[in-house]
Design a protein around this motif. Structure first.
Motif, PDB file in Angstrom:
ATOM      1  N   LEU A 240     -39.361  34.313 -19.053  1.00 21.76           N
ATOM      2  CA  LEU A 240     -38.189  34.629 -19.870  1.00 21.76           C
ATOM      3  C   LEU A 240     -38.158  36.099 -20.295  1.00 21.76           C
ATOM      4  N   PRO A 241     -39.266  36.688 -20.759  1.00 24.64           N
ATOM      5  CA  PRO A 241     -39.215  38.126 -21.067  1.00 24.64           C
ATOM      6  C   PRO A 241     -38.896  38.970 -19.838  1.00 24.64           C
ATOM      7  N   GLY A 242     -39.447  38.584 -18.672  1.00 29.54           N
ATOM      8  CA  GLY A 242     -39.143  39.333 -17.453  1.00 29.54           C
ATOM      9  C   GLY A 242     -37.688  39.208 -17.068  1.00 29.54           C
ATOM     10  N   LEU A 243     -37.117  38.012 -17.223  1.00 30.76           N
ATOM     11  CA  LEU A 243     -35.696  37.833 -16.934  1.00 30.76           C
ATOM     12  C   LEU A 243     -34.850  38.677 -17.879  1.00 30.76           C
ATOM     13  N   ALA A 244     -35.250  38.739 -19.139  1.00 30.89           N
ATOM     14  CA  ALA A 244     -34.514  39.583 -20.096  1.00 30.89           C
ATOM     15  C   ALA A 244     -34.506  41.034 -19.631  1.00 30.89           C
ATOM     16  N   ALA A 245     -35.634  41.508 -19.111  1.00 25.37           N
ATOM     17  CA  ALA A 245     -35.707  42.885 -18.626  1.00 25.37           C
ATOM     18  C   ALA A 245     -34.801  43.087 -17.415  1.00 25.37           C
ATOM     19  N   VAL A 246     -34.771  42.115 -16.498  1.00 28.55           N
ATOM     20  CA  VAL A 246     -33.891  42.212 -15.326  1.00 28.55           C
ATOM     21  C   VAL A 246     -32.430  42.241 -15.760  1.00 28.55           C
ATOM     22  N   LEU A 247     -32.054  41.379 -16.690  1.00 25.16           N
ATOM     23  CA  LEU A 247     -30.662  41.328 -17.152  1.00 25.16           C
ATOM     24  C   LEU A 247     -30.292  42.597 -17.922  1.00 25.16           C
ATOM     25  N   ALA A 248     -31.240  43.129 -18.691  1.00 29.70           N
ATOM     26  CA  ALA A 248     -30.952  44.330 -19.482  1.00 29.70           C
ATOM     27  C   ALA A 248     -30.639  45.525 -18.603  1.00 29.70           C
ATOM     28  N   ALA A 249     -31.228  45.569 -17.415  1.00 28.16           N
ATOM     29  CA  ALA A 249     -31.015  46.704 -16.518  1.00 28.16           C
ATOM     30  C   ALA A 249     -29.816  46.508 -15.591  1.00 28.16           C
ATOM     31  N   ALA A 250     -29.158  45.360 -15.658  1.00 27.05           N
ATOM     32  CA  ALA A 250     -28.045  45.067 -14.758  1.00 27.05           C
ATOM     33  C   ALA A 250     -26.742  45.670 -15.264  1.00 27.05           C
ATOM     34  N   GLU A 251     -25.818  45.923 -14.328  1.00 23.40           N
ATOM     35  CA  GLU A 251     -24.475  46.375 -14.699  1.00 23.40           C
ATOM     36  C   GLU A 251     -23.653  45.236 -15.275  1.00 23.40           C
ATOM     37  N   ALA A 252     -23.841  44.045 -14.729  1.00 27.68           N
ATOM     38  CA  ALA A 252     -23.137  42.857 -15.179  1.00 27.68           C
ATOM     39  C   ALA A 252     -23.885  41.647 -14.658  1.00 27.68           C
ATOM     40  N   VAL A 253     -23.619  40.487 -15.256  1.00 29.36           N
ATOM     41  CA  VAL A 253     -24.264  39.234 -14.856  1.00 29.36           C
ATOM     42  C   VAL A 253     -23.178  38.207 -14.570  1.00 29.36           C
ATOM     43  N   VAL A 254     -23.295  37.537 -13.429  1.00 31.22           N
ATOM     44  CA  VAL A 254     -22.392  36.441 -13.060  1.00 31.22           C
ATOM     45  C   VAL A 254     -23.184  35.158 -13.237  1.00 31.22           C
ATOM     46  N   VAL A 255     -22.725  34.270 -14.131  1.00 20.64           N
ATOM     47  CA  VAL A 255     -23.550  33.130 -14.515  1.00 20.64           C
ATOM     48  C   VAL A 255     -22.670  32.038 -15.107  1.00 20.64           C
ATOM     49  N   GLY A 256     -23.116  30.794 -14.990  1.00 13.69           N
ATOM     50  CA  GLY A 256     -22.429  29.685 -15.635  1.00 13.69           C
ATOM     51  C   GLY A 256     -22.764  29.621 -17.114  1.00 13.69           C
ATOM     52  N   ASN A 257     -22.309  28.546 -17.744  1.00 10.00           N
ATOM     53  CA  ASN A 257     -22.597  28.351 -19.167  1.00 10.00           C
ATOM     54  C   ASN A 257     -24.000  27.773 -19.297  1.00 10.00           C
ATOM     55  N   THR A 258     -24.972  28.672 -19.369  1.00 13.28           N
ATOM     56  CA  THR A 258     -26.367  28.275 -19.426  1.00 13.28           C
ATOM     57  C   THR A 258     -27.156  29.368 -20.120  1.00 13.28           C
ATOM     58  N   GLY A 259     -28.442  29.114 -20.376  1.00 14.38           N
ATOM     59  CA  GLY A 259     -29.242  30.026 -21.179  1.00 14.38           C
ATOM     60  C   GLY A 259     -29.191  31.481 -20.791  1.00 14.38           C
ATOM     61  N   PRO A 260     -29.306  31.836 -19.488  1.00 10.31           N
ATOM     62  CA  PRO A 260     -29.264  33.249 -19.122  1.00 10.31           C
ATOM     63  C   PRO A 260     -27.969  33.963 -19.499  1.00 10.31           C
ATOM     64  N   ALA A 261     -26.864  33.234 -19.672  1.00 15.19           N
ATOM     65  CA  ALA A 261     -25.642  33.875 -20.160  1.00 15.19           C
ATOM     66  C   ALA A 261     -25.868  34.419 -21.565  1.00 15.19           C
ATOM     67  N   HIS A 262     -26.545  33.633 -22.396  1.00 12.71           N
ATOM     68  CA  HIS A 262     -26.818  34.069 -23.762  1.00 12.71           C
ATOM     69  C   HIS A 262     -27.936  35.105 -23.807  1.00 12.71           C
ATOM     70  N   LEU A 263     -28.865  35.016 -22.868  1.00 10.49           N
ATOM     71  CA  LEU A 263     -29.903  36.047 -22.779  1.00 10.49           C
ATOM     72  C   LEU A 263     -29.285  37.380 -22.374  1.00 10.49           C
ATOM     73  N   ALA A 264     -28.320  37.349 -21.449  1.00  6.58           N
ATOM     74  CA  ALA A 264     -27.613  38.575 -21.079  1.00  6.58           C
ATOM     75  C   ALA A 264     -26.899  39.166 -22.288  1.00  6.58           C
ATOM     76  N   ALA A 265     -26.245  38.304 -23.064  1.00  4.02           N
ATOM     77  CA  ALA A 265     -25.574  38.791 -24.273  1.00  4.02           C
ATOM     78  C   ALA A 265     -26.575  39.394 -25.243  1.00  4.02           C
ATOM     79  N   ALA A 266     -27.756  38.804 -25.328  1.00  2.00           N
ATOM     80  CA  ALA A 266     -28.765  39.285 -26.271  1.00  2.00           C
ATOM     81  C   ALA A 266     -29.317  40.649 -25.892  1.00  2.00           C
ATOM     82  N   VAL A 267     -29.242  41.017 -24.608  1.00  2.00           N
ATOM     83  CA  VAL A 267     -29.700  42.350 -24.189  1.00  2.00           C
ATOM     84  C   VAL A 267     -28.516  43.292 -23.974  1.00  2.00           C
ATOM     85  N   GLY A 268     -27.308  42.840 -24.313  1.00  2.00           N
ATOM     86  CA  GLY A 268     -26.135  43.704 -24.308  1.00  2.00           C
ATOM     87  C   GLY A 268     -25.481  43.920 -22.966  1.00  2.00           C
ATOM     88  N   THR A 269     -25.720  43.028 -21.998  1.00  2.00           N
ATOM     89  CA  THR A 269     -25.145  43.192 -20.663  1.00  2.00           C
ATOM     90  C   THR A 269     -23.855  42.384 -20.530  1.00  2.00           C
TER      91      THR A 269
END
Length: 355
Positions: A240-269
């Motif tokens: 989970l911390p590693g995924l947060a780092a991957v999402l934080a460095a992304a330009e945008a995230v394409v995802v369904g309504n699931t945890g990584p959508a909220h993790l992306a929001a938490a890192v400001g992506t």
């Protein structure tokens, strides 16, 4: 003051409780009581001193059996924590009362929760949403409202957005700039079809984007098929911390309504949310970041809370074209001038909304 914040749900639910946890932490030392499926997210929340883990027999898709020893162990651990306060956070359809009873037995002095059911002597503060169907109130706001009812508010300067502590670094070998596609979901009804996700990756690549596909350890076969040799496949390669780092460095995230959508929001992506309306988007859409919501919100599955799609063909998401997703990504993260874009994937504005 020692405070226990309880959220016995999945990672995404715990992340949405993060702003309320910070409100509690402004007044004292906060520990979080989490389920095994949410403990990882709880450990990433700012303001958390410690995480207690308990697998509740009254919650979750596959709840644990009732275990007297486990219950007695929880009561002993909470009693040993000497908590002055406990705030039990739940979704609108869950009851806080089983846990409130255990917290009362553990000697917690003051307990607050949202409850439509009569709580008897289990709660000191019984918070109620304005009607059981408040589909227009987001889960993060609802948690903050409960915290306020219990007497806790965000400190000055806290904007109430989701946040996590990011200490990990992305894996080596990722592109300098990329879009993440996360095709899976813990609830299958909330994920795009695998072929649809593969088509989205192909369209993004043809539009000049580098793409990284993410997924959990049990999703390696899915991520490999979706990446299809066109994208970097990180399936099963990040915690989970590693995924947060991957999402934080992304330009945008394409995802369904699931945890990584909220993790992306938490890192400001920014998030392109492929949102199946089995639960209300107003409650569960990405909180506090620019996002585009795609999917038929009036589909027959609306409001069913179904885990498996109840309608043949998954029409709420299957109708979202790869072209719409590319356009949504472009709206959130405009492409670099001069990028090669194939005419086949050029599209009009996405059939969704940007917030």
């Amino acid at each position: 003051m020692r405070i226990l914040a309880a959220r016995l749900d999945n990672d995404g639910d715990v992340l949405l409780t993060g702003p309320a946890v910070r409100a509690l932490a402004a007044a004292g030392t906060v520990d979080v009581l989490a389920s095994p499926s949410g403990a990882g997210a709880a450990r990433l929340l700012p303001g958390v001193a410690d995480v207690l883990v308990f697998d509740p027999p009254w919650s979750g898709f596959s709840p644990a059996p009732v275990d007297a020893d486990a219950v007695q162990d929880l009561v002993a651990r909470v009693r040993g924590g000497g908590y002055d306060e406990a705030v039990v956070f739940t979704s609108f359809h869950q009851s806080p009362l089983p846990l409130a009873l255990l917290l009362r037995l553990a000697g917690v002095r003051r307990i607050s929760a949202t409850s439509e059911d009569y709580p008897g002597s289990l709660l000191d503060v019984r918070h109620r949403r304005e009607g059981t169907q408040r589909a227009d109130v987001g889960e993060a706001e609802a948690a903050l409202d409960l915290a306020a009812a219990a007497g806790f508010g965000l400190p000055a300067g806290d904007d109430g957005r989701l946040r996590v502590l990011t200490t990990a670094a992305p894996p080596d070998g990722l592109p300098d700039s990329y879009v993440v596609v996360h095709p899976g979901a813990s609830v299958p009804a909330r994920a795009p079809l695998p072929g649809q996700a593969a088509g989205i990756v192909e369209a993004l690549v043809h539009a000049g984007r580098d793409v990284v596909v993410t997924g959990g350890p049990g999703e390696r076969e899915l991520t490999a098929a979706v990446a299809g040799g066109r994208a970097v496949d990180l399936g099963g390669r990040t915690d989970l911390p590693g995924l947060a780092a991957v999402l934080a460095a992304a330009e945008a995230v394409v995802v369904g309504n699931t945890g990584p959508a909220h993790l992306a929001a938490a890192v400001g992506t920014p998030v392109v949310s492929l949102f199946a309306p089995v639960v209300p988007a107003a409650r569960w859409a990405p909180h506090g970041v620019p996002h585009v919501l795609l999917g038929d919100q009036s589909a027959p599955c609306r409001g069913t809370r179904a885990r498996e799609c109840p309608v043949p063909g998954h029409p709420c998401l299957a109708g979202v074209s790869a072209r719409e997703v590319v356009a949504a990504v472009d709206a959130l993260a405009p492409p670099v001038p001069g990028a090669v874009v194939e005419e086949a994937v050029r599209g009009n504005a996405p059939a969704g909304r940007t917030s």
